[in-house]
Design an enzyme around this catalytic site. Structure first.
Site, PDB file in Angstrom:
ATOM      1  N   SER A 156      -4.436   2.675 -15.513  1.00 33.52           N
ATOM      2  CA  SER A 156      -5.355   1.181 -15.184  1.00 33.52           C
ATOM      3  C   SER A 156      -5.386   0.899 -16.726  1.00 33.52           C
ATOM      4  O   SER A 156      -6.093   1.790 -17.507  1.00 33.52           O
ATOM      5  CB  SER A 156      -5.942   1.497 -14.626  1.00 33.52           C
ATOM      6  OG  SER A 156      -7.655   0.517 -14.557  1.00 33.52           O
ATOM      7  N   HIS A 204      -0.738  -0.245 -13.694  1.00 36.32           N
ATOM      8  CA  HIS A 204      -2.182  -0.676 -12.647  1.00 36.32           C
ATOM      9  C   HIS A 204      -3.422  -1.661 -13.378  1.00 36.32           C
ATOM     10  O   HIS A 204      -3.869  -1.313 -14.850  1.00 36.32           O
ATOM     11  CB  HIS A 204      -3.058   0.451 -12.560  1.00 36.32           C
ATOM     12  CG  HIS A 204      -4.128  -0.149 -11.468  1.00 36.32           C
ATOM     13  ND1 HIS A 204      -3.586  -0.097  -9.788  1.00 36.32           N
ATOM     14  CD2 HIS A 204      -5.481  -0.636 -11.473  1.00 36.32           C
ATOM     15  CE1 HIS A 204      -4.138  -0.596  -8.835  1.00 36.32           C
ATOM     16  NE2 HIS A 204      -5.981  -1.232  -9.898  1.00 36.32           N
ATOM     17  N   ASP A 224      -6.439  -4.432 -12.928  1.00 34.34           N
ATOM     18  CA  ASP A 224      -6.990  -4.373 -12.591  1.00 34.34           C
ATOM     19  C   ASP A 224      -7.657  -6.038 -12.385  1.00 34.34           C
ATOM     20  O   ASP A 224      -8.190  -6.928 -13.676  1.00 34.34           O
ATOM     21  CB  ASP A 224      -8.843  -3.659 -12.974  1.00 34.34           C
ATOM     22  CG  ASP A 224      -7.985  -2.409 -12.303  1.00 34.34           C
ATOM     23  OD1 ASP A 224      -7.748  -2.004 -11.033  1.00 34.34           O
ATOM     24  OD2 ASP A 224      -7.973  -1.141 -12.994  1.00 34.34           O
ATOM     25  N   MET A 238     -10.919  -9.130 -11.736  1.00 28.88           N
ATOM     26  CA  MET A 238     -11.525  -9.079 -11.043  1.00 28.88           C
ATOM     27  C   MET A 238     -12.036 -10.416 -11.559  1.00 28.88           C
ATOM     28  O   MET A 238     -12.108 -10.846 -12.524  1.00 28.88           O
ATOM     29  CB  MET A 238     -12.930  -8.008 -11.619  1.00 28.88           C
ATOM     30  CG  MET A 238     -12.493  -6.506 -12.006  1.00 28.88           C
ATOM     31  SD  MET A 238     -13.857  -5.528 -12.854  1.00 28.88           S
ATOM     32  CE  MET A 238     -12.794  -4.507 -12.023  1.00 28.88           C
ATOM     33  N   HIS A 269      -3.993  -5.272  -8.642  1.00 22.38           N
ATOM     34  CA  HIS A 269      -5.401  -4.517  -7.356  1.00 22.38           C
ATOM     35  C   HIS A 269      -5.791  -6.460  -7.784  1.00 22.38           C
ATOM     36  O   HIS A 269      -7.051  -6.085  -8.722  1.00 22.38           O
ATOM     37  CB  HIS A 269      -5.643  -3.849  -8.154  1.00 22.38           C
ATOM     38  CG  HIS A 269      -7.075  -3.111  -6.988  1.00 22.38           C
ATOM     39  ND1 HIS A 269      -7.812  -2.447  -7.666  1.00 22.38           N
ATOM     40  CD2 HIS A 269      -7.578  -3.951  -6.229  1.00 22.38           C
ATOM     41  CE1 HIS A 269      -9.285  -2.574  -6.824  1.00 22.38           C
ATOM     42  NE2 HIS A 269      -8.599  -2.979  -5.629  1.00 22.38           N
ATOM     43  N   MET A 284      -9.518  -7.899  -7.277  1.00 24.55           N
ATOM     44  CA  MET A 284     -10.993  -7.601  -6.494  1.00 24.55           C
ATOM     45  C   MET A 284     -11.444  -9.193  -6.710  1.00 24.55           C
ATOM     46  O   MET A 284     -12.014  -9.432  -7.740  1.00 24.55           O
ATOM     47  CB  MET A 284     -11.197  -6.512  -7.578  1.00 24.55           C
ATOM     48  CG  MET A 284     -11.166  -4.981  -6.787  1.00 24.55           C
ATOM     49  SD  MET A 284     -11.763  -3.576  -8.015  1.00 24.55           S
ATOM     50  CE  MET A 284     -10.289  -3.932  -9.772  1.00 24.55           C
ATOM     51  N   MET A 301     -10.143   2.827  -2.268  1.00 19.94           N
ATOM     52  CA  MET A 301     -11.062   2.774  -3.584  1.00 19.94           C
ATOM     53  C   MET A 301     -11.843   3.931  -3.375  1.00 19.94           C
ATOM     54  O   MET A 301     -13.285   4.450  -2.357  1.00 19.94           O
ATOM     55  CB  MET A 301     -11.647   1.895  -3.710  1.00 19.94           C
ATOM     56  CG  MET A 301     -10.992   0.650  -3.978  1.00 19.94           C
ATOM     57  SD  MET A 301     -10.532   0.285  -6.015  1.00 19.94           S
ATOM     58  CE  MET A 301     -12.083   0.777  -6.676  1.00 19.94           C
ATOM     59  N   ASP A 335      -8.186   5.596  -6.084  1.00 21.11           N
ATOM     60  CA  ASP A 335      -8.357   4.222  -7.331  1.00 21.11           C
ATOM     61  C   ASP A 335      -9.740   5.303  -7.409  1.00 21.11           C
ATOM     62  O   ASP A 335     -10.655   4.365  -6.706  1.00 21.11           O
ATOM     63  CB  ASP A 335      -8.233   2.609  -7.229  1.00 21.11           C
ATOM     64  CG  ASP A 335      -8.303   2.074  -8.415  1.00 21.11           C
ATOM     65  OD1 ASP A 335      -9.201   2.579  -9.561  1.00 21.11           O
ATOM     66  OD2 ASP A 335      -8.255   1.137  -8.637  1.00 21.11           O
TER      67      ASP A 335
END
Length: 219
Positions: free
Chosen positions: A7, A32, A34, A36, A65, A67, A136, A174
């Site tokens: 990540s 990966h 993330d 947000m 991913h 979020m 998660m 994750d």
């Protein structure tokens, strides 16, 4: 097939291209990313432009991913930027069935993500629509957190649900994944392992990834 996905949340962003190339050389299978928004989770990270930048420096699949709230407004931008797989959260409440179909129609692989306290029953109706379920194992929003122990039973139960349905859906974990617990997570039924600080915080990316692969293949 078991997959290690470092990540970039834990990478040095001042030299992100070098960091991505380094973990690819070290044996990473996926990257990966993330995303947000400061609403669904209490942090703000990156947008499609970072995905596009990472796409330019690696040929590895990009595991994005989201979020974020109302992911359907943004998935096209992330697919265009180079996302291979896009995970959206079941908890956001924005037409999960619709957005999963949207992701596939745009040419990426759809995945559904679950927070630690969300039961797997919440995604049972869409399990056949996704290529992957992202479990998660920490509360989302920040890197470097410790694995939540009760998530082990959740991974095992999800593997049973997938197998009973005769599906090929992958399970991704994750949060708090380390050399010490990755073997057990593999035995419980996980297929993909997201690791941030455990890889980017180690002095030797190659040695760390090699040891992780040794543990998951021995499980």
């Amino acid at each position: 097939m078991k997959i290690i996905a470092p990540s970039i949340l834990s990478a040095d962003f001042s030299r992100l291209g070098d960091e991505v190339r380094a973990v690819e050389t070290a044996g990473a299978d996926w990257i990966h990313i993330d995303v947000m928004d400061g609403h669904f989770v209490p942090n703000i990270t990156v947008g499609p432009f970072i995905v596009e930048a990472v796409r330019k420096v690696t040929s590895l699949p990009l595991d994005v991913h989201l979020m974020i709230e109302n992911a359907s407004r943004y998935v096209a931008d992330f697919v265009k930027a180079g996302a291979h797989t896009i995970s959206v959260h079941a908890e956001t409440g924005f037409h999960l069935d619709r957005v999963l179909h949207q992701i596939r129609e745009l040419g990426a692989k759809p995945a559904v993500a679950l927070n630690p306290a969300t039961p797997i029953s919440q995604i049972e109706n869409v399990l056949g629509l996704v290529d992957m379920v992202l479990v998660m194992t920490v509360n989302p929003g920040f890197g470097g957190q410790k694995f939540i122990p009760y998530c082990k039973a959740k991974i095992k139960a999800l593997r049973g649900m997938i197998d009973q349905a005769g599906l090929k859906t992958l399970i991704e974990v994750d949060g708090g994944v380390t050399i010490d617990n990755i073997g057990e997570l593999s035995r419980l039924g996980a297929d993909l392992f997201v690791a941030g600080s455990a890889i980017f915080g180690s002095p030797d990316y190659g040695k760390t990834i090699a040891e992780m692969k040794k543990k998951i293949h021995a499980a």
